[in-house]
Design a protein around this motif. Structure first.
Motif, PDB file in Angstrom:
ATOM      1  N   UNK A  77      10.860  -0.534   2.001  1.00 49.23           N
ATOM      2  CA  UNK A  77      10.348  -1.683   2.740  1.00 49.23           C
ATOM      3  C   UNK A  77       8.843  -1.553   2.967  1.00 49.23           C
ATOM      4  N   UNK A  78       8.396  -0.301   3.190  1.00 48.67           N
ATOM      5  CA  UNK A  78       6.949  -0.066   3.267  1.00 48.67           C
ATOM      6  C   UNK A  78       6.325  -0.488   1.939  1.00 48.67           C
ATOM      7  N   UNK A  79       6.996  -0.125   0.853  1.00 47.80           N
ATOM      8  CA  UNK A  79       6.508  -0.496  -0.472  1.00 47.80           C
ATOM      9  C   UNK A  79       6.437  -1.999  -0.653  1.00 47.80           C
ATOM     10  N   UNK A 138      12.841   0.339  -6.420  1.00 46.47           N
ATOM     11  CA  UNK A 138      12.059   1.155  -7.351  1.00 46.47           C
ATOM     12  C   UNK A 138      12.193   0.627  -8.777  1.00 46.47           C
ATOM     13  N   UNK A 139      13.424   0.253  -9.121  1.00 50.67           N
ATOM     14  CA  UNK A 139      13.666  -0.246 -10.475  1.00 50.67           C
ATOM     15  C   UNK A 139      12.864  -1.520 -10.728  1.00 50.67           C
ATOM     16  N   UNK A 140      12.919  -2.424  -9.776  1.00 55.36           N
ATOM     17  CA  UNK A 140      12.220  -3.704  -9.945  1.00 55.36           C
ATOM     18  C   UNK A 140      10.722  -3.485 -10.059  1.00 55.36           C
ATOM     19  N   UNK A 141      10.190  -2.633  -9.178  1.00 52.88           N
ATOM     20  CA  UNK A 141       8.757  -2.375  -9.188  1.00 52.88           C
ATOM     21  C   UNK A 141       8.326  -1.762 -10.534  1.00 52.88           C
ATOM     22  N   UNK A 246       4.403   3.069  -7.815  1.00 51.23           N
ATOM     23  CA  UNK A 246       5.774   3.120  -7.292  1.00 51.23           C
ATOM     24  C   UNK A 246       6.103   4.457  -6.641  1.00 51.23           C
ATOM     25  N   UNK A 247       5.498   5.534  -7.140  1.00 49.26           N
ATOM     26  CA  UNK A 247       5.783   6.864  -6.610  1.00 49.26           C
ATOM     27  C   UNK A 247       5.458   7.021  -5.140  1.00 49.26           C
ATOM     28  N   UNK A 248       4.565   6.171  -4.619  1.00 48.81           N
ATOM     29  CA  UNK A 248       4.226   6.237  -3.199  1.00 48.81           C
ATOM     30  C   UNK A 248       5.413   5.929  -2.302  1.00 48.81           C
ATOM     31  N   UNK A 249       6.337   5.140  -2.839  1.00 46.79           N
ATOM     32  CA  UNK A 249       7.370   4.573  -1.965  1.00 46.79           C
ATOM     33  C   UNK A 249       8.777   4.985  -2.380  1.00 46.79           C
TER      34      UNK A 249
END
Lengths: 345, 263
Positions: A77-79, A138-141, A246-249
């Motif tokens: 959600x932060x992402x 993650x997949x969508x991003x 994406x790795x951030x989240x």
């Protein structure tokens, strides 16, 4: 003569009960305002990290600490907040003051969807449900053209007229103000009927329903509020980092948020702040320590990565064993100790 | 014709309600009617289905068939919180208080559906939020005074004694300002003094506040002294209804409680 008695219910439910609390608050505000002029940029960057974590942790604590609904997708959600602001301000050219609430609302909207399974699922099952949402995110991003996958997105700088927010100090004040407002709002929500309904659902959901509290409404609301906070944290993080990938989240972020509220103290606003501070400081503390022992034991810096995770886990296990109420519990014990000092009882 | 007018005067009507869990029939075709302002008792041996009946009324269990009317509104199929909002208060048998909260917060939480402000107002604690909080606090203070809870107002309920927790349980139900109060074994496990206090509170609630009280209780002394009408359940079926005097002489009831006499 000061007022010795409370003469209205408003006074009794006031946030800042007496002069003592108010003066400490004033001191804290002064210290927080002076800090950026004393600290070096590196130290200030830690403070900024803490500030952003505080906002996210407050949100998760309202959901997990108060309402008792576990969520393993807070990082996602932060992402969503971060990617929302990145896309909104880069593609549509929206101003930060517009994209900040919008990214919060975007996260809240998706948070509401995450909340729907919570009406049926509890405990571990809910944890798995929210975990699935995190993976879907993650997949969508990673696969959506708009978000550019692994490459990540650049986030424009924040501008107020001709003033550009770019130094650590600028960000410090921006984050401080947002975090302070977020804290105030969380504190108010907690002492209002909404906070009471949350705790009621956490403590005994059947009794809560029998007291006329709609489980559907308040559970979903808790998810929404929590996600809104996550969105705000993500938005600030994105602008602060200027580049998001994406790795951030990933799941690790969600888990560190859970660690924050557990170590800080579940169901307390102060606990979220303390926990966010502690968890953000741990890696920096380890780096600092290995630096200090560089000459005595040069091999230590090579172990640092495994060291980080180990200490992280150790601190969490230690908290659960020795002070399950977290830092807030320690704070309360110290308070009681000094209240009665030098007497034991 | 006479029967119709009798039914119309009921505040709460349970008509041929049955509930079963798997193969076990917890309640079978139970009917009863509670008139406004009454103290109405439901008694019966353990496992007779008394609490199940309460759970049906407050919507926690769903009756298989039958109908439950409150002021003419059908309760079966309604969500529990909606039923409560109609004015049916509930004090649980096994204390179901919100453990982490203070007594005051417990009572305030029972008033949440009387407050109408939204999230935004709450976040800034402004306007109607502040006004409604104070106004409802005032009403809660009345309940606190009514049940003599002043000295524990800010105590977490966890740290209260059992008898005190039972009283808070009753207070929380009363704080909802119900029209009818379902009280499940209010004096179980209490000492004599606490029982007498509780009986007094129940009478006061009934007489001063004008709340209809439906009582489940094993303490026969209390039931016989307080109630106007008593219904007896046994193995999920209603075996008798009448005034306390009639019930204590009813051979069916004596059989249910003491067993059959073998000659």
């Amino acid at each position: 003569m000061g007022r010795k008695f409370k003469t209205s219910y408003q006074q009794d439910s006031a946030l800042f009960q007496n002069l003592w609390v108010k003066s400490w608050l004033a001191i804290a505000i002064v210290v927080l305002c002076v800090l950026p002029f004393v600290l070096k940029p590196y130290e200030l960057s830690i403070m900024n990290g803490i500030g952003i974590a505080v906002i996210g942790a407050l949100g998760l604590n309202l959901l997990t600490g108060y309402t008792g609904q576990i969520s393993l997708c807070h990082g996602a959600l932060v992402g969503i907040g971060a990617y929302s602001t990145a896309l909104l301000s880069a593609n549509l050219g929206l101003h930060f003051l517009v994209s900040l609430p919008l990214s919060g609302l975007m996260a809240a909207a998706l948070g509401l969807i995450v909340g729907v399974p919570s009406l049926r699922l509890k405990g571990l099952y809910l944890a798995l449900g929210t975990l699935a949402f995190g993976f879907i995110f993650e997949y969508v991003i990673l696969h959506w053209n708009l978000t550019q996958g692994e490459m990540g997105l650049a986030v424009p700088r924040i501008q107020f007229a001709s003033f550009v927010v770019e130094t650590e100090r600028h960000f410090y004040f921006l984050i401080l103000i947002t975090a302070a407002l977020a804290t105030l709002a969380a504190k108010n929500i907690a002492r209002s009927k909404i906070g009471r309904c949350f705790v009621a659902i956490c403590d005994r959901d059947i009794a809560a329903e029998a007291m006329g509290i709609s489980l559907t409404k308040y559970k979903i609301m808790a998810f929404g509020i929590s996600a809104f906070y996550a969105g705000l944290a993500g938005c600030l993080l994105a602008h602060y980092q200027q580049w998001i990938v994406p790795g951030n989240f990933d799941l690790m972020l969600s888990i560190s948020y859970i660690a924050m509220i557990i170590m800080g103290g579940l169901g307390t606003v102060l606990g979220s702040i303390l926990g966010a501070g502690l968890i953000t400081l741990i890696p920096h503390g380890i780096v600092y320590l290995t630096d200090a022992f560089k000459d005595v034991w040069p091999g230590l810096s090579g172990l640092i990565v495994s060291f980080k995770l180990g200490v992280f886990g150790l601190v969490i296990v230690g908290t659960l064993l020795f002070e399950p109420r977290g830092l807030f519990g320690i704070y309360q014990r110290i308070k009681v100790y000094w209240k009665t000092w030098p007497f034991k009882y | 014709m006479a029967i119709v007018s009798r039914e119309a005067s009921f505040q709460l009507t349970v008509k041929e309600v049955s509930v079963s869990f798997g193969g076990i029939k917890a309640i079978q075709d139970v009917s009863l009617g509670v008139r406004p302002g009454q103290i109405y008792s439901i008694i019966g041996p353990n496992g007779a289905g008394k609490t199940t009946l309460f759970n049906c009324i407050s919507g926690i269990y769903h009756a298989d068939h039958g109908s439950i009317l409150f002021d003419g509104v059908e309760l079966i199929g309604m969500k529990p919180h909606k039923i409560t909002q109609l004015g049916i208060g509930r004090a649980f048998q096994n204390i179901e208080l919100f453990k982490g909260m203070t007594v005051l917060d417990n009572l305030m939480s029972a008033r949440s559906f009387h407050m109408s402000y939204g999230l935004l107002r709450a976040a800034f604690y402004l306007g109607s939020c502040m006004a409604q909080e104070a106004q409802n606090r005032d009403l809660v203070e009345d309940v606190i005074e009514f049940l003599d809870l002043q000295h524990v107002r800010k105590t977490p309920v966890m740290s209260l004694s059992y008898g005190m927790q039972k009283r808070v349980e009753l207070a929380r139900a009363l704080a909802m300002e119900p029209k009818i109060l379902l009280v499940d074994e209010p004096v179980s496990g209490m000492n004599l003094e606490e029982r007498e206090d509780m009986a007094r509170y129940l009478i006061d609630i009934n007489e001063e506040k004008g709340v209809t009280v439906v009582l489940i209780e094993h303490d026969m002394g209390l039931v016989m002294d307080l109630s106007e009408t008593v219904t007896v359940l046994n193995f999920g079926m209603k075996i008798a209804e009448g005034t306390p005097g009639e019930i204590s002489e009813n051979p069916e009831v004596i059989k249910a409680y003491l067993g059959e006499v073998h000659t």
